[in-house]
Scaffold this active site. Structure first.
Site, mmCIF file in Angstrom:
data_model
loop_
_atom_site.group_PDB
_atom_site.id
_atom_site.type_symbol
_atom_site.label_atom_id
_atom_site.label_comp_id
_atom_site.label_asym_id
_atom_site.label_seq_id
_atom_site.Cartn_x
_atom_site.Cartn_y
_atom_site.Cartn_z
ATOM 1 N N CYS A 1 41.672 45.583 38.583
ATOM 2 C CA CYS A 1 43.078 45.351 38.919
ATOM 3 C C CYS A 1 43.324 43.877 39.229
ATOM 4 O O CYS A 1 42.962 43.403 40.305
ATOM 5 C CB CYS A 1 43.496 46.210 40.118
ATOM 6 S SG CYS A 1 45.202 45.959 40.623
ATOM 7 N N CYS B 1 45.783 43.286 42.082
ATOM 8 C CA CYS B 1 45.184 43.488 43.407
ATOM 9 C C CYS B 1 44.285 42.316 43.810
ATOM 10 O O CYS B 1 44.317 41.853 44.949
ATOM 11 C CB CYS B 1 44.323 44.750 43.426
ATOM 12 S SG CYS B 1 45.053 46.196 42.656
ATOM 13 N N ASP B 2 43.453 41.854 42.867
ATOM 14 C CA ASP B 2 42.336 40.985 43.233
ATOM 15 C C ASP B 2 42.383 39.570 42.657
ATOM 16 O O ASP B 2 41.523 38.748 42.977
ATOM 17 C CB ASP B 2 41.017 41.635 42.794
ATOM 18 C CG ASP B 2 40.795 42.978 43.481
ATOM 19 O OD1 ASP B 2 41.237 43.127 44.620
ATOM 20 O OD2 ASP B 2 40.177 43.868 42.861
#
Length: 324
Positions: free
Chosen positions: A147, A150-151
């Site tokens: 992701c 997300c990261d």
């Protein structure tokens, strides 16, 4: 008293009748539980394998509203759960393994017993497809990710590799360029599946590089990812590429195997819902990534879960108001 076998006793005692049964405890399932609980429907949530869903595996979520400094994925899941339980939801650490949608109340068999549900909310999520190479599992969260949203931020000024050739891989790779110093996209074929506009945008980007006809054979590192072992599928040549991050975007598989043949699904296995989260089966709703191949965000999943619970509440109210 002595005539009944222990097995019969167990089955009898473990059959529970519920108005709203929710499969899955990610953002969609727990948001649904919150709304159903506030409607005093006493929903039961079956956690499945991962309490909190995929979001709980994310180290830090920075794009969920209300947390300016970000919030840990597992922590956000706990907050979702506490809020739902505060209003009367019950979270059962149990796994559904068989479902019968042929008649209401619907039957769900789990590891510990059997549920009869007036309505069902399916929020079993989707699983990112893995490369299935050595080191991948061990280094997930330590350089290996599924992701970018997300990261991506954690890879500021670092070298990153993206694996994949479709729209998702290109979209995520372009997203990561805002943080990383370089992004190398590795694809097993010569041609990409991604749309022409995305391809052109990526090829024109100064931070983007491409390695074609190549697969990753190993993720290397102890405490964190340091390199990838590669193999050229045309020449058989093997090489090592130093990198700080590996983002894998080769697709998602919705966790919908249990429902196959019992409701309408897309060719890819996603449950088809309308704008009210209704599936093709009356009284059965789906929310989150099991029904969302596009957005796959905590906030969109939670919104779908809320909508599903509101609709389930209305469905039950209408049935109760109609004379039998």
């Amino acid at each position: 008293i002595t005539g009944a076998t222990p097995k019969e006793d167990t089955t009898m005692s473990n059959e529970k009748h519920v108005k709203v049964l929710i499969l899955g405890s990610g953002p969609a399932g727990l948001a649904a539980a919150l709304y159903a609980a506030r409607a005093e429907l006493e929903p039961i949530v079956l956690t499945g394998m991962q309490l909190g869903g995929q979001a709980a595996l994310t180290h830090l979520i920075e794009n969920y509203p209300g947390f300016p400094g970000g919030v840990g994925g597992a922590q956000l899941g706990e907050l979702f759960q506490k809020q739902a339980e505060h209003f009367g939801a019950k979270v059962e650490f149990d796994l559904a393994n068989e479902i019968d949608l042929s008649q209401r109340p619907y039957t769900v068999k789990t590891d510990s017993g059997e549920y009869k549900a007036e309505t069902l909310i399916l929020s079993t999520g989707a699983t990112p497809l893995h490369l299935e190479v050595p080191g991948e599992v061990e280094l997930t969260g330590r350089g290996v990710s599924y992701c970018a949203t997300c990261d991506g931020w954690f890879f500021k000024d670092k070298k990153v590799v993206v694996v994949g050739g479709g729209d998702s891989a290109f979209e995520e790779a372009l997203f990561i360029t805002r943080y990383a110093s370089s992004v190398t996209l590795i694809h097993r074929r010569e041609e990409f599946r991604a749309g022409a506009i995305l391809q052109n945008r990526a090829k024109e980007h100064p931070k983007m590089n491409f390695i074609l006809n190549t697969v990753v054979t190993e993720a290397v590192g102890t405490d964190k990812l340091t390199a990838l072992k590669l193999k050229n599928l045309q020449t058989g040549e093997e090489s090592t590429l130093e990198t700080d991050g590996l983002f894998i975007f080769i697709g998602h598989a919705p966790n919908s195997q249990m429902f196959k043949g019992q409701m309408e699904m897309s060719d890819l296995g996603y449950v088809i819902v309308n704008d009210k989260m209704e599936t093709s089966v009356e009284g059965v709703y789906a929310a989150g990534e099991i029904a969302d191949p596009h957005f796959r965000q905590v906030i969109t999943s939670a919104g779908m879960g809320a909508a599903a619970a509101i609709q389930a509440t209305r469905y039950l109210e209408e049935r109760e108001s109609v004379p039998s």
